[in-house]
Design an enzyme around this catalytic site. Sequence first.
Site, PDB file in Angstrom:
ATOM      1  N   CYS A 157      24.600  62.372 -52.982  1.00  0.00           N
ATOM      2  CA  CYS A 157      25.562  61.630 -52.234  1.00  0.00           C
ATOM      3  C   CYS A 157      25.061  60.526 -51.366  1.00  0.00           C
ATOM      4  CB  CYS A 157      26.752  62.536 -51.576  1.00  0.00           C
ATOM      5  SG  CYS A 157      25.665  63.480 -49.864  1.00  0.00           S
ATOM      6  N   GLN A 158      25.460  60.062 -50.432  1.00  0.00           N
ATOM      7  CA  GLN A 158      25.002  59.001 -49.594  1.00  0.00           C
ATOM      8  C   GLN A 158      23.992  59.352 -48.730  1.00  0.00           C
ATOM      9  OE1 GLN A 158      25.801  55.726 -50.206  1.00  0.00           O
ATOM     10  NE2 GLN A 158      24.577  54.928 -48.511  1.00  0.00           N
TER      11      GLN A 158
END
Length: 114
Positions: free
Chosen positions: A74-75
């Site tokens: 993810c980020q």
Amino acid sequence: MGIFDFFKRINVPQIDVQEANKRLKADKSVIIVDVRQPSETRSGIVPGAKLMPLTEFGSRMNELPRDKPILTICQSSHRSPFAARKLAKAGYDVTNVSGGMVAWRKAGLPLKKR
């Protein structure tokens, strides 16, 4: 299953972005799943990543093959562990990428623009 089994956390293996990149290069069967929202992926994705936002993950995880290793990203590594644990509970071979796309970019690893 007892009532406390519901609260057990499944520990999912973690690897750093360098190791994730090595695995992706060495083994073409490895799948990387990006659980960010579409607006977050405009800045780039890991080449070959399957985009599956966490908000859709529960209803779409059956799209993933059970016979291949999966990496989740993810980020910043706050959301992908949730996806990884869900996959692990369902019997998938899954590893989370620690540091997420922030670490991936910082390491100068390859990105594909969307």
